[in-house]
Design a protein around this motif. Structure first.
Motif, mmCIF file in Angstrom:
data_model
loop_
_atom_site.group_PDB
_atom_site.id
_atom_site.type_symbol
_atom_site.label_atom_id
_atom_site.label_comp_id
_atom_site.label_asym_id
_atom_site.label_seq_id
_atom_site.Cartn_x
_atom_site.Cartn_y
_atom_site.Cartn_z
ATOM 1 N N HIS A 48 5.258 -0.278 3.472
ATOM 2 C CA HIS A 48 4.397 0.111 2.347
ATOM 3 C C HIS A 48 4.489 -0.873 1.174
ATOM 4 O O HIS A 48 3.605 -0.902 0.313
ATOM 5 C CB HIS A 48 4.741 1.533 1.882
ATOM 6 N N ARG A 64 -3.252 -2.594 -2.138
ATOM 7 C CA ARG A 64 -3.847 -1.278 -1.881
ATOM 8 C C ARG A 64 -5.372 -1.289 -2.067
ATOM 9 O O ARG A 64 -6.096 -0.944 -1.137
ATOM 10 C CB ARG A 64 -3.202 -0.218 -2.767
ATOM 11 N N HIS A 98 4.865 6.236 -5.352
ATOM 12 C CA HIS A 98 4.506 5.121 -4.472
ATOM 13 C C HIS A 98 5.580 4.045 -4.382
ATOM 14 O O HIS A 98 5.488 3.141 -3.557
ATOM 15 C CB HIS A 98 3.221 4.464 -4.952
ATOM 16 N N SER A 118 -4.835 5.378 4.136
ATOM 17 C CA SER A 118 -3.852 5.342 3.056
ATOM 18 C C SER A 118 -3.089 6.659 2.950
ATOM 19 O O SER A 118 -1.913 6.660 2.613
ATOM 20 C CB SER A 118 -4.514 4.973 1.722
ATOM 21 N N LYS A 149 2.109 -4.806 -3.651
ATOM 22 C CA LYS A 149 1.509 -3.551 -3.193
ATOM 23 C C LYS A 149 0.378 -3.109 -4.109
ATOM 24 O O LYS A 149 -0.658 -2.632 -3.638
ATOM 25 C CB LYS A 149 2.584 -2.461 -3.137
ATOM 26 N N TYR A 173 -2.261 1.638 5.804
ATOM 27 C CA TYR A 173 -3.152 0.518 5.457
ATOM 28 C C TYR A 173 -3.700 -0.178 6.684
ATOM 29 O O TYR A 173 -3.849 -1.397 6.727
ATOM 30 C CB TYR A 173 -2.453 -0.462 4.506
ATOM 31 N N GLU A 179 0.173 5.783 4.012
ATOM 32 C CA GLU A 179 0.453 4.388 3.618
ATOM 33 C C GLU A 179 0.494 3.428 4.809
ATOM 34 O O GLU A 179 1.283 2.482 4.823
ATOM 35 C CB GLU A 179 1.745 4.294 2.801
ATOM 36 N N SER A 221 -7.173 -3.283 0.567
ATOM 37 C CA SER A 221 -7.361 -2.592 1.835
ATOM 38 C C SER A 221 -8.672 -1.793 1.839
ATOM 39 O O SER A 221 -9.335 -1.666 2.874
ATOM 40 C CB SER A 221 -6.151 -1.669 2.079
ATOM 41 N N ASP A 226 -7.459 1.546 -7.759
ATOM 42 C CA ASP A 226 -6.363 2.223 -7.075
ATOM 43 C C ASP A 226 -5.155 2.198 -7.995
ATOM 44 O O ASP A 226 -5.164 1.517 -9.021
ATOM 45 C CB ASP A 226 -6.054 1.540 -5.744
#
Lengths: 299, 299
Positions: free
Chosen positions: A179, A78, A61, A205, A74, A248, A246, A81, A54
């Motif tokens: 986020h 990501r 972002h 996402s 983050k 998650y 975002e 997740s 990712d």
């Protein structure tokens, strides 16, 4: 050409489908591109190795002024997740970053501090990485391994018409701070996979607007939604809960016969995490009238 | 503080050492950051899983006007060169790309065509990937898995004083085109590992000037060089052969008692690939007077 009654691919998925025609894909019982993670049969019988990459880019972002430690958090959370959405346990991470010449000294140390905090919390080891200059902007890519028992691997494609669609937590408004601070639903994803509740699962996402059609399409279904049941974060309209991205959170399909048992067991296992049934998968492969898409990088 | 007689870390390695203090590293017989690849004990006894990520950025590793298919070839062949340097066999790749809004249509399809060509040639499956917009410039990161028998894994740290230092191919001038068309030395790396010739090995990506000190340092040694023996590409000065970078040749240390047998066996196995003995590892941990560094991203 998509038939008019089919769920349309968003531009990002259409590009991906085109690109994958050009390259060799995994064979022999492996799950290649198109799900939250790839899954490769492991040397140990009955086990799958999960692979995921990712990325985050400045001004897409995160912003230059965001706390670098939160950006590092983050960057790792990501792909975590996505491991959660396969029912998996994370293993090792590889971290690649692109660093512009005008970056403040100490940025990457703060970034790694936040990354390290997430790694310790969720049991990830940093196995390696790579760094490069680039002329403009910060960008980071994190690749992650994981494992899952083969009979507990939850794919997007496991749903069928009549399955109820559930979502964890609340949706929308992530840009106000979540986020950068969210916790990947690893415990919840493991639990859903181990207990056999989730027939199909993915993480949200790009927003429910983009991601629910992906899950439905992978399962060969359409979907119907009870808009009033979509759990909204405070101050979020329905539109934003569907389109913001975002989140998650986990989105998953459950056989109707298991739904009541799921609700009771969930309330005991995760009393603080909302669980909402927001609709169902349908035989008709269409998108509901007025359905609004989520985030599309290449739209 | 480095002692004056120690080989100095280049800025990139110094930053890496600082960042790694902030994160949990692999345990239990694993090889973490600092070598060409990480190596994690596999479920199958006696086998190691290799993990590597590498990256390229526009105007650092390639230009917008370069053939996208060659850029795709390069993006995959760079981490393949690291798998080669561990004596490994490549497995699956994850491809992440950052795409600016002003990019010509069709760029990524051409890129994937070149990537696919390399994947087929070297036995790699593309297991997944991720794409994101970014505001300026193209960047790509490729993460790669591989495998190697535990007793054939060649690390940078296996050298000792007195070992002879060998290099494959010819050095320098890669910018004239080789950097987009090179073939990673996978066959040669496997062969050196399987035959037990290489006590320590790495690939030359930042140039002999940076990379030889890394191998020597990892082995707890210094080095002495026979400048006349360094194999130069046509039209390249000694300076350029040492400093240019992006050679993607193998640099390795060999016990003196094995050197003659290596030369003979190499000439039979790889008659078209030059093999040069360019110096030796020394007990004194210093850099030779006048040694010029190679490429340093953060220098």
């Amino acid at each position: 050409m998509a038939r008019p009654d089919e769920i349309r691919l968003c531009a990002e998925d259409a590009l991906l489908a085109e690109l994958l025609k050009e390259v060799p894909l995994p064979k022999g019982g492996a799950l290649g591109p198109g799900d939250d993670c790839a899954a490769i049969p492991a040397a140990r019988a009955g086990e799958m190795v999960l692979l995921k990459t990712d990325c985050i880019a400045e001004d897409v972002h995160f912003r230059r002024g965001d706390d670098p430690a939160l950006v590092g958090w983050k960057a790792l959370c990501r792909p975590l997740s996505d491991i959660a959405a396969m029912g998996g346990v994370p293993g090792q991470a590889l971290v690649t970053f692109f660093s512009p010449p005008d970056l403040e000294g100490g940025y990457w140390r703060k970034f790694y501090r936040g990354l390290g905090r997430a790694a310790r919390k969720f049991g990830v080891a940093i196995a390696g990485g790579e760094m490069s200059r680039q002329i403009n902007g910060i960008a980071v890519s994190v690749a992650l391994t994981g494992t899952v028992a083969k009979n507990q691997l939850v794919q997007r494609s496991g749903g069928r018409a009549g399955d109820l669609v559930f979502v964890t937590g609340r949706l929308g408004g992530s840009i106000r701070g979540k986020h950068l601070r969210f916790e990947p639903r690893l415990k919840e994803g493991r639990w859903l996979a181990r207990q056999g509740f989730a027939a199909a699962m993915m993480d949200l996402s790009d927003g429910l607007g983009s991601d629910l059609p992906r899950l439905a399409r992978a399962s060969g279904c359409g979907f119907a939604i009870d808009a009033a049941a979509i759990p909204k974060n405070r101050g979020c309209s329905l539109d934003r809960a569907i389109s913001d991205g975002e989140d998650y959170e986990l989105l998953f399909a459950v056989r109707p016969a298991k739904a009541e048992r799921l609700r009771r067991a969930w309330a005991k296992a995760f009393p603080k995490v909302p669980l909402s049934c927001i609709g169902k998968l349908t035989r008709e492969k269409n998108t509901p009238a007025g359905w609004r898409g989520g985030w599309d990088h290449f739209g």
